[in-house]
Design a protein around this motif. Structure first.
Motif, PDB file in Angstrom:
ATOM      1  N   PRO A 205      -1.752 -43.164  33.870  1.00  0.00           N
ATOM      2  CA  PRO A 205      -2.388 -42.922  35.178  1.00  0.00           C
ATOM      3  C   PRO A 205      -2.391 -44.165  36.073  1.00  0.00           C
ATOM      4  CG  PRO A 205      -3.723 -42.018  33.405  1.00  0.00           C
ATOM      5  CD  PRO A 205      -2.670 -42.871  32.760  1.00  0.00           C
ATOM      6  N   GLU A 206      -2.559 -45.336  35.447  1.00  0.00           N
ATOM      7  CA  GLU A 206      -2.660 -46.581  36.217  1.00  0.00           C
ATOM      8  C   GLU A 206      -1.310 -47.144  36.644  1.00  0.00           C
ATOM      9  OE1 GLU A 206      -5.910 -46.814  32.900  1.00  0.00           O
ATOM     10  OE2 GLU A 206      -3.878 -46.020  33.166  1.00  0.00           O
ATOM     11  N   ALA A 207      -0.235 -46.690  36.017  1.00  0.00           N
ATOM     12  CA  ALA A 207       1.033 -47.416  36.046  1.00  0.00           C
ATOM     13  C   ALA A 207       1.596 -47.663  37.434  1.00  0.00           C
ATOM     14  CB  ALA A 207       2.069 -46.689  35.182  1.00  0.00           C
ATOM     15  N   THR A 208       1.638 -46.638  38.290  1.00  0.00           N
ATOM     16  CA  THR A 208       2.254 -46.837  39.610  1.00  0.00           C
ATOM     17  C   THR A 208       1.441 -47.816  40.452  1.00  0.00           C
ATOM     18  OG1 THR A 208       3.115 -44.571  39.528  1.00  0.00           O
ATOM     19  CG2 THR A 208       3.164 -45.685  41.653  1.00  0.00           C
ATOM     20  N   GLY A 209       0.126 -47.626  40.483  1.00  0.00           N
ATOM     21  CA  GLY A 209      -0.721 -48.523  41.262  1.00  0.00           C
ATOM     22  C   GLY A 209      -0.733 -49.936  40.718  1.00  0.00           C
ATOM     23  N   TYR A 210      -0.862 -50.076  39.400  1.00  0.00           N
ATOM     24  CA  TYR A 210      -0.835 -51.404  38.785  1.00  0.00           C
ATOM     25  C   TYR A 210       0.518 -52.078  39.018  1.00  0.00           C
ATOM     26  CZ  TYR A 210      -5.188 -51.043  36.012  1.00  0.00           C
ATOM     27  OH  TYR A 210      -6.494 -50.967  35.600  1.00  0.00           O
ATOM     28  N   GLY A 211       1.603 -51.318  38.788  1.00  0.00           N
ATOM     29  CA  GLY A 211       2.941 -51.880  38.957  1.00  0.00           C
ATOM     30  C   GLY A 211       3.186 -52.362  40.377  1.00  0.00           C
ATOM     31  N   LEU A 212       2.670 -51.601  41.342  1.00  0.00           N
ATOM     32  CA  LEU A 212       2.798 -51.974  42.751  1.00  0.00           C
ATOM     33  C   LEU A 212       2.193 -53.350  43.007  1.00  0.00           C
ATOM     34  CD1 LEU A 212       3.226 -51.307  45.825  1.00  0.00           C
ATOM     35  CD2 LEU A 212       0.980 -50.182  45.746  1.00  0.00           C
ATOM     36  N   ILE A 213       1.005 -53.573  42.486  1.00  0.00           N
ATOM     37  CA  ILE A 213       0.321 -54.847  42.730  1.00  0.00           C
ATOM     38  C   ILE A 213       0.966 -55.975  41.930  1.00  0.00           C
ATOM     39  CG2 ILE A 213      -1.909 -56.020  42.773  1.00  0.00           C
ATOM     40  CD1 ILE A 213      -1.472 -53.535  44.698  1.00  0.00           C
ATOM     41  N   HIS A 214       1.472 -55.674  40.733  1.00  0.00           N
ATOM     42  CA  HIS A 214       2.243 -56.691  39.996  1.00  0.00           C
ATOM     43  C   HIS A 214       3.444 -57.143  40.839  1.00  0.00           C
ATOM     44  CE1 HIS A 214      -0.035 -56.536  36.385  1.00  0.00           C
ATOM     45  NE2 HIS A 214       0.395 -55.367  35.964  1.00  0.00           N
ATOM     46  N   PHE A 215       4.148 -56.178  41.428  1.00  0.00           N
ATOM     47  CA  PHE A 215       5.335 -56.531  42.214  1.00  0.00           C
ATOM     48  C   PHE A 215       4.940 -57.363  43.434  1.00  0.00           C
ATOM     49  CE2 PHE A 215       8.986 -55.916  45.014  1.00  0.00           C
ATOM     50  CZ  PHE A 215      10.043 -56.061  44.128  1.00  0.00           C
ATOM     51  N   ALA A 216       3.850 -56.980  44.093  1.00  0.00           N
ATOM     52  CA  ALA A 216       3.366 -57.755  45.242  1.00  0.00           C
ATOM     53  C   ALA A 216       2.993 -59.168  44.812  1.00  0.00           C
ATOM     54  CB  ALA A 216       2.165 -57.050  45.878  1.00  0.00           C
ATOM     55  N   HIS A 217       2.380 -59.280  43.645  1.00  0.00           N
ATOM     56  CA  HIS A 217       2.032 -60.606  43.105  1.00  0.00           C
ATOM     57  C   HIS A 217       3.274 -61.482  42.964  1.00  0.00           C
ATOM     58  CE1 HIS A 217       0.307 -63.555  40.236  1.00  0.00           C
ATOM     59  NE2 HIS A 217       1.445 -63.405  39.599  1.00  0.00           N
TER      60      HIS A 217
END
Length: 449
Positions: A205-217
């Motif tokens: 459930p978290e993957a898309t949102g978490y991944g998005l912020i990892h990429f922004a980081h």
């Protein structure tokens, strides 16, 4: 040999009136011109035209009975776009706007997104013009059962593995999975996004949102900057948005706005864990408008849909996570004027072409969705691996793997930028070129099939 204009015109002429599909195709085609110039054999083999033509499109009638005993009729779809890298993989969307053009654009985008993950995943997309909003659990169950009565013929563990998307969450995946299992008498990982107790994966459930912020980081780190203290806007209030907000809070950022189909919330004090928990309860449990958030928190204000939207709020970072073409050129200009330094896409193609061009020209760090929101399909791919092995990985294991995959995507973009002498922040062309090269090599090696 066909000229560049002839190639593009041929694709558009073969797919009339499919505007979203045209938009996705044109963006990638513009990006990959250097590759086509350097590899005449790719042009001769018509690889791009072949990628643009789905391997298979299934369209079918879905009949179901509502709570009043009336028969309802919807149209179901599965677009199996490319199996060059693995079994078809991509979500199911249940929404009144679903049509062939939207699903083809989503499946086309999925080809490149899945290639960037480095996992053995082909690409597909599907769904129906059914709206689960306002429907009872019984109605949703009967619709899902009716969809799978036809859909089961076209999917399979090593053939096509759908997942969720807009309108398809764990509830819908459960009903779909149960029906497939009943028909086939097999318990296999034919769908991802399942519940943890019945074949699902931690962190899905978290993957898309978490991944998005990892990429922004990683984008900001490359520019010698960081997310901590940044004022952020997140459109949407669903799964992707909620977990993007959660990860932003963990990174020390300040989220001051989010939205849903009724309007947007502006909270100058910023979100915190309690406010996020309330938002999740409001949207996931009560399934109500976010207007109730402003009633619960005096610091927040709600603005209903109109001329003003959340992109008018000054911020350092923006994360469009709602739907396609939600952010237009005027919004991009307003954001830039108000100090925007980064925009990363959580939804699929949420920015119009003119908005993207402006962001690129104005030197805003721009993360295209096929790179920045690939975390969801990455963890779906990991769920498939767990199902095949018959085991579960821990949440911590998957968090590490997700972050590693997002870093690998970012590194792949940087490597492509250097190899093709692109602008140092040109993630758009880098993502398109890097993904196309991988798919093209695989297709070329497998012959004209």
């Amino acid at each position: 040999m066909a000229t560049r204009n002839q190639i593009l015109k041929s694709i558009i002429d073969k797919n009339p009136h499919e505007l979203e599909f045209h938009q996705a195709v044109e963006e990638v085609f513009e990006s990959i011109q250097p590759v086509l110039r350097d590899h005449k054999n790719y042009v001769d083999a018509r690889l791009f035209e072949r990628i643009c033509e789905p391997e298979r499109i299934i369209s079918f009638r879905v009949c179901w009975t509502d709570d009043q005993g009336k028969v309802q009729v919807n149209k179901g779809y599965r677009v199996q776009m490319s199996s060059a890298l693995g079994p078809y993989k991509g979500g199911l969307r249940f929404h009144p706007s679903v049509n062939q053009s939207i699903l083809k654009f989503l499946a086309f985008e999925q080809v490149f997104k899945n290639a960037l993950t480095g996992l053995p995943l082909g690409a597909g997309k599907g769904g129906a013009d059914f709206d689960p909003k306002g429907k009872s659990d019984g109605e949703v169950m009967r619709f899902c059962q009716a969809w799978m009565m036809e859909g089961y013929r076209h999917i399979g563990h090593f053939t096509d593995v759908p997942a969720g998307d807009i309108g398809v969450g764990e509830r819908e995946i459960g009903y779909l999975f149960g029906t497939y299992k009943k028909i086939q008498n097999e318990f296999q990982g034919v769908l991802t996004g399942k519940g943890l107790d019945w074949g699902g994966s931690y962190l899905r459930p978290e993957a898309t949102g978490y991944g998005l912020i990892h990429f922004a980081h990683f984008m900001l780190t490359e520019a010698d900057d960081y997310l901590e203290g940044k004022v952020c806007l997140v459109s949407g209030a669903g799964n992707v948005s909620q977990f993007a907000i959660e990860k932003l809070l963990q990174e020390g950022a300040k989220v001051v706005a989010f939205s849903d189909s009724t309007g947007f919330i502006h909270d100058p004090e910023g979100m915190n864990e309690d406010k996020l928990a309330y938002l999740k309860a409001l949207k996931n449990g009560q399934k109500k408008s976010i207007s109730g958030f402003a009633e619960a928190y005096p610091s927040a204000s709600f603005t209903s849909n109109g001329d003003k939207n959340l992109w008018s709020i000054p911020a350092d970072c923006a994360f469009p996570c709602a739907t396609q073409n939600e952010l237009e050129e005027a919004d991009a200009k307003t954001l830039r004027k108000n100090g925007l330094i980064l925009l990363a896409e959580g939804a699929n193609m949420p920015c119009t072409p003119k908005a993207i061009n402006y962001l690129q020209e104005s030197k805003v760090l721009y993360g295209p969705g096929k790179a920045s929101n690939a975390g969801g399909v990455a963890v779906s791919g990991l769920e498939m691996s767990q199902n095949r092995m018959g085991r579960y990985w821990t949440k911590n294991d998957l968090e590490i793997q997700l972050r590693t995959i997002m870093k690998d995507i970012h590194d792949k973009c940087l490597e492509t930028i250097a190899r093709h002498d692109l602008h140092e922040q040109d993630y758009l062309n880098a993502a398109n070129i890097g993904a196309f090269e991988k798919v093209a090599k695989s297709m070329n090696a497998q012959g004209t099939v």
